[in-house]
Design a protein around this motif. Sequence first.
Motif, PDB file in Angstrom:
ATOM      1  N   GLY A 187       0.836  -1.184   0.000  1.00  0.00           N
ATOM      2  CA  GLY A 187       0.000   0.000   0.000  1.00  0.00           C
ATOM      3  C   GLY A 187       0.873   1.237   0.000  1.00  0.00           C
ATOM      4  O   GLY A 187       1.869   1.301   0.732  1.00  0.00           O
ATOM      5  N   ALA A 188       0.521   2.236  -0.836  1.00  0.00           N
ATOM      6  CA  ALA A 188       1.315   3.458  -0.938  1.00  0.00           C
ATOM      7  C   ALA A 188       0.493   4.507  -1.678  1.00  0.00           C
ATOM      8  O   ALA A 188      -0.405   4.161  -2.454  1.00  0.00           O
ATOM      9  CB  ALA A 188       2.635   3.204  -1.677  1.00  0.00           C
ATOM     10  N   PRO A 189       0.793   5.798  -1.472  1.00  0.00           N
ATOM     11  CA  PRO A 189       0.146   6.824  -2.289  1.00  0.00           C
ATOM     12  C   PRO A 189       0.526   6.657  -3.762  1.00  0.00           C
ATOM     13  O   PRO A 189       1.708   6.484  -4.077  1.00  0.00           O
ATOM     14  CB  PRO A 189       0.701   8.134  -1.714  1.00  0.00           C
ATOM     15  CG  PRO A 189       1.093   7.792  -0.315  1.00  0.00           C
ATOM     16  CD  PRO A 189       1.612   6.378  -0.395  1.00  0.00           C
ATOM     17  N   GLU A 190      -0.475   6.680  -4.636  1.00  0.00           N
ATOM     18  CA  GLU A 190      -0.237   6.531  -6.073  1.00  0.00           C
ATOM     19  C   GLU A 190      -0.374   7.881  -6.769  1.00  0.00           C
ATOM     20  O   GLU A 190      -1.115   8.751  -6.327  1.00  0.00           O
ATOM     21  CB  GLU A 190      -1.249   5.561  -6.683  1.00  0.00           C
ATOM     22  CG  GLU A 190      -0.996   4.114  -6.391  1.00  0.00           C
ATOM     23  CD  GLU A 190      -1.928   3.224  -7.206  1.00  0.00           C
ATOM     24  OE1 GLU A 190      -1.434   2.306  -7.870  1.00  0.00           O
ATOM     25  OE2 GLU A 190      -3.151   3.467  -7.187  1.00  0.00           O
ATOM     26  N   TYR A 191       0.353   8.021  -7.891  1.00  0.00           N
ATOM     27  CA  TYR A 191       0.289   9.239  -8.688  1.00  0.00           C
ATOM     28  C   TYR A 191       0.136   8.827 -10.144  1.00  0.00           C
ATOM     29  O   TYR A 191       1.118   8.547 -10.837  1.00  0.00           O
ATOM     30  CB  TYR A 191       1.552  10.083  -8.460  1.00  0.00           C
ATOM     31  CG  TYR A 191       1.733  10.462  -7.002  1.00  0.00           C
ATOM     32  CD1 TYR A 191       1.166  11.618  -6.493  1.00  0.00           C
ATOM     33  CD2 TYR A 191       2.424   9.605  -6.131  1.00  0.00           C
ATOM     34  CE1 TYR A 191       1.305  11.941  -5.144  1.00  0.00           C
ATOM     35  CE2 TYR A 191       2.559   9.922  -4.785  1.00  0.00           C
ATOM     36  CZ  TYR A 191       1.992  11.091  -4.298  1.00  0.00           C
ATOM     37  OH  TYR A 191       2.113  11.394  -2.966  1.00  0.00           O
ATOM     38  N   CYS A 192      -1.117   8.785 -10.581  1.00  0.00           N
ATOM     39  CA  CYS A 192      -1.408   8.241 -11.906  1.00  0.00           C
ATOM     40  C   CYS A 192      -1.270   9.277 -13.021  1.00  0.00           C
ATOM     41  O   CYS A 192      -1.374   8.937 -14.194  1.00  0.00           O
ATOM     42  CB  CYS A 192      -2.811   7.634 -11.925  1.00  0.00           C
ATOM     43  SG  CYS A 192      -2.972   6.209 -10.808  1.00  0.00           S
ATOM     44  N   HIS A 193      -1.031  10.546 -12.651  1.00  0.00           N
ATOM     45  CA  HIS A 193      -0.840  11.574 -13.673  1.00  0.00           C
ATOM     46  C   HIS A 193       0.614  11.652 -14.132  1.00  0.00           C
ATOM     47  O   HIS A 193       0.934  12.356 -15.077  1.00  0.00           O
ATOM     48  CB  HIS A 193      -1.254  12.940 -13.114  1.00  0.00           C
ATOM     49  CG  HIS A 193      -0.446  13.365 -11.930  1.00  0.00           C
ATOM     50  ND1 HIS A 193      -0.749  12.950 -10.648  1.00  0.00           N
ATOM     51  CD2 HIS A 193       0.675  14.130 -11.816  1.00  0.00           C
ATOM     52  CE1 HIS A 193       0.136  13.454  -9.810  1.00  0.00           C
ATOM     53  NE2 HIS A 193       1.019  14.160 -10.480  1.00  0.00           N
ATOM     54  N   ALA A 194       1.510  10.949 -13.444  1.00  0.00           N
ATOM     55  CA  ALA A 194       2.936  11.010 -13.790  1.00  0.00           C
ATOM     56  C   ALA A 194       3.184  10.376 -15.158  1.00  0.00           C
ATOM     57  O   ALA A 194       2.485   9.438 -15.567  1.00  0.00           O
ATOM     58  CB  ALA A 194       3.762  10.291 -12.723  1.00  0.00           C
ATOM     59  N   ASN A 195       4.194  10.894 -15.859  1.00  0.00           N
ATOM     60  CA  ASN A 195       4.570  10.354 -17.158  1.00  0.00           C
ATOM     61  C   ASN A 195       5.422   9.104 -16.934  1.00  0.00           C
ATOM     62  O   ASN A 195       6.611   9.196 -16.686  1.00  0.00           O
ATOM     63  CB  ASN A 195       5.334  11.398 -17.973  1.00  0.00           C
ATOM     64  CG  ASN A 195       5.620  10.917 -19.379  1.00  0.00           C
ATOM     65  OD1 ASN A 195       5.389   9.753 -19.722  1.00  0.00           O
ATOM     66  ND2 ASN A 195       6.118  11.812 -20.215  1.00  0.00           N
ATOM     67  N   PHE A 196       4.796   7.950 -17.015  1.00  0.00           N
ATOM     68  CA  PHE A 196       5.451   6.701 -16.663  1.00  0.00           C
ATOM     69  C   PHE A 196       6.622   6.380 -17.587  1.00  0.00           C
ATOM     70  O   PHE A 196       7.561   5.704 -17.194  1.00  0.00           O
ATOM     71  CB  PHE A 196       4.417   5.569 -16.705  1.00  0.00           C
ATOM     72  CG  PHE A 196       4.725   4.440 -15.754  1.00  0.00           C
ATOM     73  CD1 PHE A 196       4.592   4.618 -14.401  1.00  0.00           C
ATOM     74  CD2 PHE A 196       5.131   3.203 -16.226  1.00  0.00           C
ATOM     75  CE1 PHE A 196       4.865   3.592 -13.513  1.00  0.00           C
ATOM     76  CE2 PHE A 196       5.409   2.166 -15.349  1.00  0.00           C
ATOM     77  CZ  PHE A 196       5.271   2.359 -13.992  1.00  0.00           C
TER      78      PHE A 196
END
Length: 343
Positions: A187-196
Amino acid sequence: MSVLCLRLCLFLLLPIAISSVSTTDLPSFREAPAFRNGRECSKTTWSPDDRTHNPSIIHIAMTLDAIYLRGSVAGVFSVLQHASCPENVVFHFIATHRRSADLRRIISSTFPYLTFQIYHFDPNLVLSKISSSIRRALDQPLNYARIYLADLLPAAVRRVIYLDSDLVVVDDAAKLWRIDLGRHVVGAPEYCHANFTNYFTSRFWSSQGYRAALKGRKACYFNTGVMVIDLGRWREGRFTVKLETWMRIQKRHRIYELGSLPPFLLVFAGDVEPVEHRWNQHGLGGDNLEGLCRNLHPGPVSLLHWSGKGKPWLRIDSRRPCPLDSLWAPYDLFRYSPLISDS
């Protein structure tokens, strides 16, 4: 010679004296106050020999080394200061064998009431698997110790919070501990707007075999400096082996540039239990190259994380702090020595 002249001469000679001190000397710290449980806490004890899981105990893992020791001490202090049941918090420190006895002595004297264990991490586990990254600190073997927590910690420890050594917690860690991981391992904070795409090289994206690892997954970035880990599921799923596999591929084919983070993304991205962003206000150390000052992300804050090149204790000592470094300073137990003694 006057007293004023003598002091001036000593001050001018100070840089020479400092340069002769061994860089391996460890800092000293003030003793932290004793943090005690409130009446609402169930009093419990823990020992490495315990063979059953105790849900009242919060297990936190961190690394310990000479370079980041000041940050680690501040992190421990912050957790205890904000914990509702501080005596129920157990720290698991991962260190290399070198100077582990000195590190144990420092933790014991700084936190006399702390329940903790130090585990020896063998750098040879990863030395042959590490390739250079964009910043030297990311290449240190201890940076990869989080991959081996399931092997290092006792089997009875079935869940752990992993914390980096450049952060402070400003909320009760029990709130993070109690999150429901569901079927997830991490479990962790996710950042889905990042340029993967930025986290991997063109060689990775040009290979159909490598790209297939992310097929069908909503791959979101997450920072591995703050994780809640189900160690039982980790052990059952042999996730250490899966991470090591990507490290070996990286060693041969150079598919990423950012130390221990990309293997975690390849194994877990898209399969992480999302945690509120308040639990990792990361990036306060600035970018990995220049370490420029950063502002807080919008929203509430439970954890401040100086990930990136700039560390608050170094900027404070150099008298070039960033504005947010003042939020770290209250947790700094470093014992400053006077430049000139009056005795």
